[in-house]
Design a protein around this motif. Structure first.
Motif, mmCIF file in Angstrom:
data_model
loop_
_atom_site.group_PDB
_atom_site.id
_atom_site.type_symbol
_atom_site.label_atom_id
_atom_site.label_comp_id
_atom_site.label_asym_id
_atom_site.label_seq_id
_atom_site.Cartn_x
_atom_site.Cartn_y
_atom_site.Cartn_z
ATOM 1 N N ILE A 143 0.831 -1.210 0.000
ATOM 2 C CA ILE A 143 0.000 0.000 0.000
ATOM 3 C C ILE A 143 0.866 1.260 0.000
ATOM 4 C CG2 ILE A 143 -1.718 1.310 1.321
ATOM 5 C CD1 ILE A 143 -2.817 -1.151 -0.191
ATOM 6 N N VAL A 144 1.956 1.242 0.772
ATOM 7 C CA VAL A 144 2.876 2.390 0.780
ATOM 8 C C VAL A 144 3.439 2.593 -0.624
ATOM 9 C CG1 VAL A 144 5.125 3.199 1.618
ATOM 10 C CG2 VAL A 144 3.461 2.238 3.232
ATOM 11 N N TRP A 145 3.822 1.475 -1.274
ATOM 12 C CA TRP A 145 4.373 1.550 -2.637
ATOM 13 C C TRP A 145 3.320 2.118 -3.603
ATOM 14 C CZ3 TRP A 145 2.661 -1.711 -6.769
ATOM 15 C CH2 TRP A 145 3.374 -1.526 -7.967
ATOM 16 N N VAL A 146 2.074 1.634 -3.499
ATOM 17 C CA VAL A 146 1.001 2.111 -4.385
ATOM 18 C C VAL A 146 0.769 3.609 -4.194
ATOM 19 C CG1 VAL A 146 -1.521 2.074 -4.732
ATOM 20 C CG2 VAL A 146 -0.244 -0.073 -4.659
ATOM 21 N N ASN A 147 0.678 4.045 -2.938
ATOM 22 C CA ASN A 147 0.376 5.456 -2.684
ATOM 23 C C ASN A 147 1.487 6.390 -3.131
ATOM 24 O OD1 ASN A 147 -2.192 4.971 -1.733
ATOM 25 N ND2 ASN A 147 -1.543 4.743 0.389
ATOM 26 N N ASP A 148 2.736 5.886 -3.155
ATOM 27 C CA ASP A 148 3.874 6.709 -3.607
ATOM 28 C C ASP A 148 4.067 6.645 -5.114
ATOM 29 O OD1 ASP A 148 4.358 7.426 -1.032
ATOM 30 O OD2 ASP A 148 6.008 6.001 -0.702
ATOM 31 N N TYR A 149 3.387 5.716 -5.771
ATOM 32 C CA TYR A 149 3.645 5.424 -7.183
ATOM 33 C C TYR A 149 3.243 6.596 -8.068
ATOM 34 C CZ TYR A 149 4.451 2.127 -11.049
ATOM 35 O OH TYR A 149 4.970 1.462 -12.137
ATOM 36 N N HIS A 185 -10.004 -7.307 -5.442
ATOM 37 C CA HIS A 185 -11.466 -7.263 -5.563
ATOM 38 C C HIS A 185 -12.134 -6.278 -4.613
ATOM 39 C CE1 HIS A 185 -11.720 -10.704 -8.371
ATOM 40 N NE2 HIS A 185 -10.582 -11.008 -7.802
ATOM 41 N N ALA A 186 -11.599 -6.117 -3.394
ATOM 42 C CA ALA A 186 -12.248 -5.212 -2.427
ATOM 43 C C ALA A 186 -11.636 -3.815 -2.453
ATOM 44 C CB ALA A 186 -12.158 -5.790 -1.021
ATOM 45 N N LEU A 187 -10.389 -3.689 -2.935
ATOM 46 C CA LEU A 187 -9.766 -2.351 -3.025
ATOM 47 C C LEU A 187 -9.740 -1.865 -4.474
ATOM 48 C CD1 LEU A 187 -6.696 -2.638 -0.604
ATOM 49 C CD2 LEU A 187 -8.946 -1.713 -0.116
ATOM 50 N N ALA A 188 -9.156 -2.680 -5.380
ATOM 51 C CA ALA A 188 -9.084 -2.263 -6.792
ATOM 52 C C ALA A 188 -10.426 -2.464 -7.491
ATOM 53 C CB ALA A 188 -7.980 -3.036 -7.510
ATOM 54 N N LEU A 189 -11.341 -3.231 -6.852
ATOM 55 C CA LEU A 189 -12.710 -3.427 -7.350
ATOM 56 C C LEU A 189 -12.768 -4.048 -8.750
ATOM 57 C CD1 LEU A 189 -14.360 -0.130 -6.031
ATOM 58 C CD2 LEU A 189 -14.364 -2.375 -4.963
ATOM 59 N N SER A 191 -13.807 -7.138 -11.064
ATOM 60 C CA SER A 191 -14.905 -8.079 -10.839
ATOM 61 C C SER A 191 -14.540 -9.520 -11.183
ATOM 62 C CB SER A 191 -16.142 -7.646 -11.630
ATOM 63 O OG SER A 191 -15.816 -7.545 -12.985
ATOM 64 N N ASP A 192 -13.368 -9.720 -11.827
ATOM 65 C CA ASP A 192 -12.869 -11.082 -12.051
ATOM 66 C C ASP A 192 -11.342 -11.024 -12.004
ATOM 67 O OD1 ASP A 192 -11.908 -10.197 -14.580
ATOM 68 O OD2 ASP A 192 -13.838 -10.655 -15.503
ATOM 69 N N ASP A 193 -10.682 -12.141 -12.326
ATOM 70 C CA ASP A 193 -9.219 -12.182 -12.155
ATOM 71 C C ASP A 193 -8.430 -11.891 -13.431
ATOM 72 O OD1 ASP A 193 -8.844 -12.423 -9.501
ATOM 73 O OD2 ASP A 193 -8.479 -14.587 -9.452
ATOM 74 N N ASP A 194 -9.108 -11.436 -14.481
ATOM 75 C CA ASP A 194 -8.390 -11.142 -15.726
ATOM 76 C C ASP A 194 -7.328 -10.066 -15.524
ATOM 77 O OD1 ASP A 194 -10.209 -12.907 -16.682
ATOM 78 O OD2 ASP A 194 -11.318 -11.490 -17.949
ATOM 79 N N TYR A 195 -7.539 -9.190 -14.551
ATOM 80 C CA TYR A 195 -6.615 -8.065 -14.316
ATOM 81 C C TYR A 195 -5.206 -8.532 -13.964
ATOM 82 C CZ TYR A 195 -6.506 -8.748 -9.243
ATOM 83 O OH TYR A 195 -6.287 -9.266 -7.996
ATOM 84 N N LEU A 196 -5.071 -9.745 -13.423
ATOM 85 C CA LEU A 196 -3.759 -10.223 -12.953
ATOM 86 C C LEU A 196 -2.752 -10.330 -14.096
ATOM 87 C CD1 LEU A 196 -4.942 -12.928 -10.400
ATOM 88 C CD2 LEU A 196 -3.721 -10.816 -9.858
ATOM 89 N N GLU A 197 -3.262 -10.546 -15.308
ATOM 90 C CA GLU A 197 -2.378 -10.670 -16.472
ATOM 91 C C GLU A 197 -2.137 -9.318 -17.150
ATOM 92 O OE1 GLU A 197 -0.791 -13.461 -17.327
ATOM 93 O OE2 GLU A 197 -1.698 -14.359 -15.552
ATOM 94 N N SER A 203 -4.340 -1.208 -11.870
ATOM 95 C CA SER A 203 -4.696 -1.577 -10.487
ATOM 96 C C SER A 203 -4.167 -0.553 -9.486
ATOM 97 C CB SER A 203 -4.152 -2.964 -10.151
ATOM 98 O OG SER A 203 -4.827 -3.942 -10.916
ATOM 99 N N VAL A 204 -2.983 -0.008 -9.756
ATOM 100 C CA VAL A 204 -2.430 1.041 -8.884
ATOM 101 C C VAL A 204 -3.392 2.223 -8.836
ATOM 102 C CG1 VAL A 204 -0.602 2.810 -8.742
ATOM 103 C CG2 VAL A 204 0.012 0.409 -9.079
ATOM 104 N N LYS A 205 -3.887 2.631 -10.007
ATOM 105 C CA LYS A 205 -4.818 3.766 -10.063
ATOM 106 C C LYS A 205 -6.108 3.456 -9.306
ATOM 107 C CE LYS A 205 -3.334 5.893 -14.398
ATOM 108 N NZ LYS A 205 -3.584 5.977 -15.852
#
Length: 448
Positions: A143-149, A185-189, A191-197, A203-205
């Protein structure tokens, strides 16, 4: 009606209303029609409660449900991210002066048959039983890395460039599968796992949006209008009058008129209003859309708040059930609200369970969500087809919005609104024009 307009909008659903507001602000002459007697189309708000029972062919509601007018039941409830796109668009149009928002009291996630509060700050994260001690440390580092990104500052990448696959970024922080589920799913919202690829920047945004929205009001990142979403179309109807727009409810739409393959008007009975473009929901142009899936929604009336396993029962919540936790491809969404949101009488609650249909037995698919709500006083189940336009409309000047998906938040709805805006205007919406925040609005005090 026999006038010429820049654009005619058909259907007063949320998407069409926001677009009408944006185009009104941009100086377009608008006619907004709906075949129904009420605002909202598919995303209407049912009040009094009798209307909801009638819609589902049920006898009138029992007397213990209280005064029918105290109910405002949204057919497709969706929460607004406090710092999200829709709030910015609403502020830009000025419609927020007609609305009051209230913060949703809690955001929850489902893990291993139980629900856990999504930590709202570092203190909650440290005391949460969602993760073990060492996992919390790893999650905090992420989370620290994401917020500084900052995509424009390679020094903030920490060896993870914007195009890195999301799963590889998560692995670099050594996150467990449950934490990946919760984060994606609960933070980046997603709806499925396609985002992992896909590249991690998206996801950072999304996680940043969640954090920024949460920072606004502290309890959760979500806002909801008092009296439900039905207030939005009515706010836009008032607003359009200021910009010289015309609204017509209970007006049949018999034909979209073309000349040489280009839209030139809309016929209702023996009257035709001429226009340069039409924007509509899929139900007004069924020969120009394709079915891309189905969504199931169960509206549930409850006599009790949802049990979240803590001493206090929040009056309004969102619960996300990540698909892997229940062996599915798509998440299940649960939301619940009550009298504090002015959508039910005292001691009553209205909840919604929704997901994208994957089998021939849709109601079975939402069982994990329904189980969280038991006992259920009354249930209203719909299964709707999801439609998308078959072309972008730039040649024919017929611009069609997509159907509402299963998510219980507005971000995907907003992307479609912005896409239709871009296709019609020929340029994207310029967010730099939105200079005010909700803080500048009179109703700001109400959101706290």
């Amino acid at each position: 009606m026999d006038e010429e307009y820049d654009v005619i909008l058909l259907g007063t659903g949320l998407k069409e209303c926001v677009l009408a507001g944006l185009l009104g602000v941009a100086g377009k002459k608008i006619l907004h029609m709906d075949r129904n007697k009420y605002y909202g189309g598919e995303s209407a708000s049912m009040t009094p409660l009798e209307d909801l029972y009638t819609k589902f062919n049920l006898p009138p509601p029992p007397a213990d449900t209280g005064r029918g007018r105290d109910w405002n039941v949204d057919l497709i409830p969706k929460f607004l991210m406090a710092n999200g796109l829709l709030v910015k668009l609403l502020i830009h149009t000025g419609v927020t002066r007609y609305l009051e928002f209230k913060c949703i009291e809690g955001s929850y996630v489902y893990k291993g048959q139980k629900i856990y509060k999504v930590p709202a700050d570092e203190k909650e994260a440290l005391s949460s039983s969602l993760m073990g001690l060492f996992e919390k440390r790893r999650f905090r580092n992420l989370i620290v890395w994401v917020n500084d990104y900052d995509e424009n500052d390679p020094k903030t990448y920490k060896d993870i460039s914007p195009n890195t696959r999301t799963i590889d970024a998560f692995k670099k922080y050594d996150l467990s599968q449950d934490t990946i589920d919760f984060t994606g799913h609960a933070l980046a919202l997603h709806s499925d796992d396609d985002y992992l690829e896909k590249p991690v920047l998206e996801s950072v945004k999304r996680i940043k949006l969640y954090s920024e929205s949460l920072a606004r009001y502290g309890k959760s990142p979500y806002l909801y209008p008092l009296y439900g979403l039905g207030e939005l179309p009515q706010g836009f109807a008032r607003l359009s009058a200021i910009y010289g727009g015309t609204y017509m409810l209970d007006k049949s739409v018999d034909e979209i008129v073309y000349e040489n393959g280009v839209v030139v008007g809309v016929r209702s009975g023996d009257q035709t209003a001429r226009c340069k473009a039409v924007i509509c929901d899929p139900s007004y142009a069924q020969d120009k859309v394709k079915k891309v899936g189905r969504v199931i929604r169960a509206i549930c009336l409850l006599r009790h708040p949802v049990n979240v396993g803590s001493n206090t029962s929040p009056g309004s919540i969102q619960i996300i059930i990540p698909q892997k936790q229940v062996q599915r491809h798509n998440d299940i969404y649960v939301c619940c609200m009550g009298q504090t949101n002015m959508v039910t009488p005292k001691d009553w609650y209205v909840a919604l369970v929704s997901t994208t249909v994957e089998t021939d037995n849709p109601e079975n698919e939402i069982k994990p969500g329904l189980a969280l709500l038991e006992p259920i006083y009354q249930k209203f189940v719909t299964v709707n087809d999801l439609y998308e336009p078959i072309d972008d409309g730039t040649t024919s000047k017929l611009f069609i919005t997509s159907s509402y998906d299963a998510t219980t938040h507005f971000e995907s709805t907003c992307l479609d609104i912005l896409d239709v805006y871009r296709r019609y205007m020929g340029e994207p919406f310029d967010f730099s024009k939105v200079t005010r925040g909700l803080e500048a609005e009179e109703n700001q005090d109400e959101a706290h």
